[in-house]
Design a protein around this motif. Structure first.
Motif, PDB file in Angstrom:
ATOM      1  N   TRP A   1       2.346  -1.652  10.749  1.00 41.16           N
ATOM      2  CA  TRP A   1       2.749  -1.600   9.340  1.00 41.16           C
ATOM      3  C   TRP A   1       4.261  -1.466   9.222  1.00 41.16           C
ATOM      4  CZ3 TRP A   1      -0.870  -2.314   5.569  1.00 41.16           C
ATOM      5  CH2 TRP A   1      -2.192  -2.303   6.007  1.00 41.16           C
ATOM      6  N   ARG A   2       4.797  -2.076   8.157  1.00 43.30           N
ATOM      7  CA  ARG A   2       6.224  -1.990   7.882  1.00 43.30           C
ATOM      8  C   ARG A   2       6.420  -1.511   6.450  1.00 43.30           C
ATOM      9  NH1 ARG A   2       5.355  -2.332  12.338  1.00 43.30           N
ATOM     10  NH2 ARG A   2       5.903  -3.989  13.802  1.00 43.30           N
ATOM     11  N   ARG A   3       7.272  -0.503   6.281  1.00 41.91           N
ATOM     12  CA  ARG A   3       7.634  -0.054   4.937  1.00 41.91           C
ATOM     13  C   ARG A   3       8.733  -0.985   4.460  1.00 41.91           C
ATOM     14  NH1 ARG A   3       8.915   5.414   5.448  1.00 41.91           N
ATOM     15  NH2 ARG A   3      11.056   4.796   5.850  1.00 41.91           N
ATOM     16  N   VAL A   4       8.502  -1.613   3.308  1.00 43.98           N
ATOM     17  CA  VAL A   4       9.449  -2.598   2.786  1.00 43.98           C
ATOM     18  C   VAL A   4       9.838  -2.245   1.358  1.00 43.98           C
ATOM     19  CG1 VAL A   4       8.527  -4.459   4.221  1.00 43.98           C
ATOM     20  CG2 VAL A   4       7.628  -4.144   1.905  1.00 43.98           C
TER      21      VAL A   4
ATOM     22  N   ARG B   1       0.825  -1.212   0.000  1.00 48.00           N
ATOM     23  CA  ARG B   1       0.000   0.000   0.000  1.00 48.00           C
ATOM     24  C   ARG B   1       0.859   1.262   0.000  1.00 48.00           C
ATOM     25  NH1 ARG B   1      -5.315  -1.176   1.125  1.00 48.00           N
ATOM     26  NH2 ARG B   1      -5.681  -3.352   1.712  1.00 48.00           N
ATOM     27  N   ARG B   2       0.218   2.368  -0.386  1.00 47.08           N
ATOM     28  CA  ARG B   2       0.915   3.660  -0.426  1.00 47.08           C
ATOM     29  C   ARG B   2       1.194   4.222   0.959  1.00 47.08           C
ATOM     30  NH1 ARG B   2      -1.532   7.034  -5.498  1.00 47.08           N
ATOM     31  NH2 ARG B   2      -0.839   5.507  -7.023  1.00 47.08           N
ATOM     32  N   GLY B   3       0.422   3.808   1.928  1.00 45.45           N
ATOM     33  CA  GLY B   3       0.592   4.302   3.294  1.00 45.45           C
ATOM     34  C   GLY B   3       0.259   3.220   4.290  1.00 45.45           C
ATOM     35  N   PRO B   4       0.506   3.483   5.572  1.00 41.62           N
ATOM     36  CA  PRO B   4       0.346   2.468   6.606  1.00 41.62           C
ATOM     37  C   PRO B   4      -1.080   2.330   7.163  1.00 41.62           C
ATOM     38  CG  PRO B   4       1.323   4.424   7.547  1.00 41.62           C
ATOM     39  CD  PRO B   4       1.155   4.685   6.074  1.00 41.62           C
TER      40      PRO B   4
ATOM     41  N   GLY C   1       6.570  -0.403  -0.507  1.00 45.77           N
ATOM     42  CA  GLY C   1       5.499   0.367   0.091  1.00 45.77           C
ATOM     43  C   GLY C   1       5.235  -0.196   1.470  1.00 45.77           C
ATOM     44  N   TRP C   2       3.998  -0.067   1.939  1.00 43.27           N
ATOM     45  CA  TRP C   2       3.629  -0.477   3.288  1.00 43.27           C
ATOM     46  C   TRP C   2       2.907  -1.811   3.268  1.00 43.27           C
ATOM     47  CZ3 TRP C   2       5.302   2.099   7.537  1.00 43.27           C
ATOM     48  CH2 TRP C   2       5.848   3.359   7.319  1.00 43.27           C
ATOM     49  N   VAL C   3       3.336  -2.723   4.159  1.00 44.09           N
ATOM     50  CA  VAL C   3       2.774  -4.067   4.274  1.00 44.09           C
ATOM     51  C   VAL C   3       2.432  -4.291   5.739  1.00 44.09           C
ATOM     52  CG1 VAL C   3       3.308  -6.528   4.033  1.00 44.09           C
ATOM     53  CG2 VAL C   3       4.137  -4.914   2.330  1.00 44.09           C
ATOM     54  N   HIS C   4       1.307  -4.956   6.014  1.00 45.27           N
ATOM     55  CA  HIS C   4       0.945  -5.279   7.388  1.00 45.27           C
ATOM     56  C   HIS C   4       1.949  -6.284   7.943  1.00 45.27           C
ATOM     57  CE1 HIS C   4      -1.469  -6.687  10.808  1.00 45.27           C
ATOM     58  NE2 HIS C   4      -1.972  -5.460  10.754  1.00 45.27           N
ATOM     59  N   TYR C   5       2.330  -6.094   9.190  1.00 43.42           N
ATOM     60  CA  TYR C   5       3.385  -6.933   9.775  1.00 43.42           C
ATOM     61  C   TYR C   5       3.019  -8.414   9.812  1.00 43.42           C
ATOM     62  CZ  TYR C   5       1.088  -7.743  14.289  1.00 43.42           C
ATOM     63  OH  TYR C   5       0.232  -8.173  15.269  1.00 43.42           O
ATOM     64  N   SER C   6       1.740  -8.743   9.813  1.00 46.82           N
ATOM     65  CA  SER C   6       1.320 -10.149   9.882  1.00 46.82           C
ATOM     66  C   SER C   6       1.680 -10.924   8.612  1.00 46.82           C
ATOM     67  CB  SER C   6      -0.185 -10.250  10.140  1.00 46.82           C
ATOM     68  OG  SER C   6      -0.908  -9.734   9.036  1.00 46.82           O
ATOM     69  N   LEU C   7       2.019 -10.221   7.533  1.00 48.37           N
ATOM     70  CA  LEU C   7       2.400 -10.872   6.279  1.00 48.37           C
ATOM     71  C   LEU C   7       3.902 -11.144   6.197  1.00 48.37           C
ATOM     72  CD1 LEU C   7       0.258  -8.726   3.806  1.00 48.37           C
ATOM     73  CD2 LEU C   7      -0.314 -10.928   4.844  1.00 48.37           C
ATOM     74  N   LEU C   8       4.636 -10.727   7.223  1.00 47.69           N
ATOM     75  CA  LEU C   8       6.091 -10.838   7.196  1.00 47.69           C
ATOM     76  C   LEU C   8       6.593 -11.850   8.216  1.00 47.69           C
ATOM     77  CD1 LEU C   8       6.878  -7.027   6.993  1.00 47.69           C
ATOM     78  CD2 LEU C   8       6.738  -8.664   5.107  1.00 47.69           C
TER      79      LEU C   8
END
Length: 166
Positions: A77-80, A48-51, A88-95
């Motif tokens: 959220w984590r910027r990756v 995503r563009r933002g958190p 961009g921004w990804v929810h931490y649960s996906l990492l």
């Protein structure tokens, strides 16, 4: 004279802060080093563009275990970014903290031990995603597709040049 003293003090503070900025940066949420490497936990992850969920999805990562570099944190959220600098921004649960790397050289040799003269177990094509094992100053042990071996660290994306792993 007073303005010169204040200006001198301000410059000194700026130099001290700049020197401290060179030290390792820590995430405001996790207190873990920034930047750091992680991997995609799922086979699909919205970027995503933002958190927040209200921000537009720019693209979707579609490769489970793909190594990513975290460059920022905000709440959950984590910027990756990926090896091409896209992100961009990804929810931490996906990492995941599980470390993986991408082979950056075509037909990179996987040696039995970290020595260019050691026998070769296999060759890895560019773009292969592999599990990262231990690393010394110049070599890392990886495994992918049932093969494992030592590969030159310079042939990988997802590990820092000075990173040592046991």
């Amino acid at each position: 004279m007073r303005i010169a003293v204040i200006l001198s003090f301000a410059i000194t503070v700026a130099i001290i802060l700049a020197g401290n900025a060179q030290a390792e940066t820590r995430g405001q949420v996790t207190n873990l080093p920034i930047p750091r490497y992680v991997s995609l936990k799922t086979s699909e992850g919205n970027v995503r563009r933002g958190p927040s969920l209200s921000h537009k999805i720019d693209w979707v990562f579609l490769r489970r275990d793909m190594p990513l570099q975290i460059t920022g944190e905000f709440g959950h959220w984590r910027r990756v970014q990926d090896r091409d600098g896209q992100g961009g921004w990804v929810h931490y649960s996906l990492l995941s903290g599980n470390r993986t790397v991408i082979v950056d050289r075509d037909l990179a040799a996987l040696h039995v031990k970290p020595d260019p003269q050691a026998p070769v177990n296999a060759y890895a094509e560019a773009g292969v995603v592999a599990q990262l094992g231990e690393c010394n100053a110049e070599w890392c042990r990886i495994s992918a597709g049932g093969q494992r071996g030592w590969i030159e660290k310079a042939a990988l994306w997802g590990v820092e040049p000075d990173e040592i792993r046991e």
